[in-house]
Structure formats: structure tokens, C-alpha cells
Scaffold this motif. Sequence first.
Motif, short mmCIF file in Angstrom:
data_model
loop_
_atom_site.label_atom_id
_atom_site.label_comp_id
_atom_site.label_asym_id
_atom_site.label_seq_id
_atom_site.Cartn_x
_atom_site.Cartn_y
_atom_site.Cartn_z
N TYR B 89 0.69 -0.95 -0.28
CA TYR B 89 0.05 0.17 0.13
C TYR B 89 1.04 1.17 -0.34
N LEU B 90 0.50 2.02 -1.34
CA LEU B 90 1.65 2.98 -1.68
C LEU B 90 0.81 4.74 -0.61
N CYS B 91 1.34 5.46 -0.64
CA CYS B 91 0.91 7.15 -0.46
C CYS B 91 2.05 7.38 -1.11
N ALA B 92 1.08 8.15 -1.11
CA ALA B 92 1.97 9.66 -2.21
C ALA B 92 1.16 11.15 -2.06
N SER B 93 2.45 11.72 -1.95
CA SER B 93 1.94 13.36 -1.88
C SER B 93 2.25 14.07 -3.16
N SER B 94 1.80 15.56 -2.91
CA SER B 94 1.98 16.05 -3.49
C SER B 94 1.37 17.88 -2.94
N LEU B 95 1.60 18.48 -4.41
CA LEU B 95 1.88 19.17 -3.73
C LEU B 95 0.35 20.34 -3.42
N THR B 96 0.33 19.97 -5.40
CA THR B 96 -1.21 20.82 -5.00
C THR B 96 -2.52 19.83 -5.03
N ASN B 97 -3.33 20.03 -5.40
CA ASN B 97 -5.18 19.91 -5.98
C ASN B 97 -5.32 19.80 -7.90
N SER B 98 -5.85 19.71 -8.29
CA SER B 98 -6.42 20.04 -9.49
C SER B 98 -6.32 21.54 -9.78
N GLY B 99 -7.48 21.41 -8.36
CA GLY B 99 -7.73 22.65 -8.58
C GLY B 99 -8.13 23.88 -8.23
N GLN B 100 -6.60 23.41 -8.01
CA GLN B 100 -5.52 24.71 -7.47
C GLN B 100 -4.56 25.46 -8.49
N GLY B 101 -4.49 26.24 -9.35
CA GLY B 101 -3.99 26.34 -10.78
C GLY B 101 -3.46 24.68 -11.13
N VAL B 102 -1.72 24.81 -11.75
CA VAL B 102 -1.87 24.26 -12.90
C VAL B 102 -1.46 23.12 -11.75
N HIS B 103 -2.20 21.26 -12.04
CA HIS B 103 -1.31 20.00 -11.64
C HIS B 103 -0.23 19.60 -12.49
N THR B 104 0.66 19.81 -11.35
CA THR B 104 1.96 19.17 -11.41
C THR B 104 1.99 17.77 -11.81
N GLY B 105 1.24 17.21 -11.57
CA GLY B 105 0.94 15.78 -11.11
C GLY B 105 2.40 15.02 -11.14
N GLU B 106 3.38 15.47 -10.27
CA GLU B 106 4.19 14.86 -9.70
C GLU B 106 3.72 14.30 -8.33
N LEU B 107 4.04 12.92 -8.19
CA LEU B 107 3.65 12.38 -7.01
C LEU B 107 4.35 12.20 -6.51
N PHE B 108 4.70 12.16 -5.10
CA PHE B 108 6.07 11.32 -4.07
C PHE B 108 5.39 10.52 -3.17
N PHE B 109 6.17 9.50 -3.33
CA PHE B 109 5.44 8.46 -3.40
C PHE B 109 6.72 8.27 -1.79
N GLY B 110 5.93 7.40 -1.17
CA GLY B 110 6.69 7.11 0.03
C GLY B 110 7.66 5.15 0.30
N GLU B 111 7.81 4.74 0.72
CA GLU B 111 8.13 3.22 0.59
C GLU B 111 7.30 2.02 0.50
N GLY B 112 6.30 2.90 1.30
CA GLY B 112 5.11 1.66 1.81
C GLY B 112 4.54 0.53 2.15
N SER B 113 3.64 0.35 2.63
CA SER B 113 3.17 -0.69 4.22
C SER B 113 3.00 -1.74 3.74
N ARG B 114 3.58 -2.94 2.90
CA ARG B 114 3.28 -4.31 2.75
C ARG B 114 2.70 -5.48 3.55
N LEU B 115 1.54 -5.48 3.11
CA LEU B 115 0.38 -6.41 4.24
C LEU B 115 0.15 -7.81 3.36
N THR B 116 0.50 -8.32 4.69
CA THR B 116 -0.10 -9.76 4.07
C THR B 116 -1.29 -10.08 4.94
N VAL B 117 -2.12 -10.91 4.10
CA VAL B 117 -3.45 -11.28 4.96
C VAL B 117 -3.32 -12.97 5.04
N LEU B 118 -3.32 -13.60 6.36
CA LEU B 118 -3.09 -15.29 5.73
C LEU B 118 -4.59 -15.59 6.28
#
Lengths: 114, 118
Positions: B89-118
Motif C-alpha cells: 500500500y503506497l501513499c503519495a503526496s503532492s503539492l497541489t490539487n487539480s483545482g488549484q492552478g496547474v496540477h504538476t501531476g508529480e506524486l512523491f511516493f513513500g516506500e509503502g506498507s506491505r500487508l500480508t493477509v493469512l
Amino acid sequence: AQSVSQHNHHVILSEAASLELGCNYSYGGTVNLFWYVQYPGQHLQLLLKYFSGDPLVKGIKGFEAEFIKSKFSFNLRKPSVQWSDTAEYFCAVNGKEGANNLFFGTGTRLTVIP
Amino acid sequence: DAGVTQSPTHLIKTRGQHVTLRCSPISGHKSVSWYQQVLGQGPQFIFQYYEKEERGRGNFPDRFSARQFPNYSSELNVNALLLGDSALYLCASSLTNSGQGVHTGELFFGEGSRLTVL
């Protein structure tokens, strides 16, 4: 519906070989296109992006990609790969006006042999 | 500078249990997105939050929920876990939302949480 196809699942190259990874998308409107890279043990990071203008975009580490609208393609290229380019490469598209979500392809694993 | 941080990095749950994953965006980023990456697949969009409001939702069942806090951190909750929820499960942050002027589209990702369901 939007979708992205990456036809190469695993590519193996020798150092100094040229690279081209295919990416095709499905969306009839205006698109923003991206290539992300994930190096072993690291998080996804942006390699390059296309929003508008010159269809040939240059990214980090000598990578470039060309947007060909008529072919719905955004192929990634590098003239001479290095061992450090070994990674997984993801093509992504944001095709809906006002939407932030990206649609990713399944990824291409690149292995560069020294 | 700290990037996107996620916790926990790994966790194992059993079917039917509930899980909460946490994400802290890059300082100054107000948008947080969640993606699910199943082994061998690309990331798949789950949610996007901007200024504590849900701005987008992918094709996931109601067992998946999320929220964003005043400090812009976020939680992803998954109830009644199924084996098929096993993923990164990846989380990504970005500076703006699409409604806030130009959306750069660049997402900055974390390293993730690896979930295993048994």
C-alpha cells in the motif's frame, strides 16, 4: 475507461545498449503522461512527464520519451544504459480533466548486465 | 528533507481483521493519495484527499476508507480483510490539487506498507 499497456514485462540488456520501453494508453481526451522508476529497495520516483508542448520530453539520468498522439504511445528511451539503470519502470496516465489519480501500467523490469 | 513516511512497513493480519495504515506527507504538501500495488502489477488508485476532503476514489469496496487530518497526514483503513488484500500500500503526496492552478501531476511516493493477509 483509461488503461495503460506496457508490453515488455522483463527486458535484459548489456551495458551501453540502447533502450526503448513501450507504453500505450487508452483514453480519447487530453492526457498527461508519466514514467516512474523504482530502483531496487527504493520508492517510486518520477523519471519524466509530459503535459503539453514539445512531444519529446527529457527526464533525469539521460532518459527521454516521445508522445505520439496518433499512436496513443509514450515510449521511454535511453541511448546507452548503465548497470545502475536496473529497476522497474512504470508508465502512467492522467487522462481526466481535474482528476489527480494516475493509471499505471503493469511495469517493465529492466536488468542491465555489466 | 523528509520524504513521505509510511507506517508500519510490514504487517501480517488474518482474514476478517481490520488494519490501519498511516502516512505523513512531505512538509507543505496538502494532497495525499493511496495506491494498492499487488505483486506483479502497477499501483492502483484507491483514494485522494486534499485539504481533508476526499477528492477522488478508485474502484475499491466500501471496506476501504481513509481520512486526512488537519496536519495533512492520512490513514487508510481496511475492514474485514480478505486474502486478496495482500499487497503493498503506497501513499503519495503532492503539492497541489487539480483545482488549484496547474496540477504538476508529480506524486512523491513513500516506500509503502506491505500487508500480508493469512
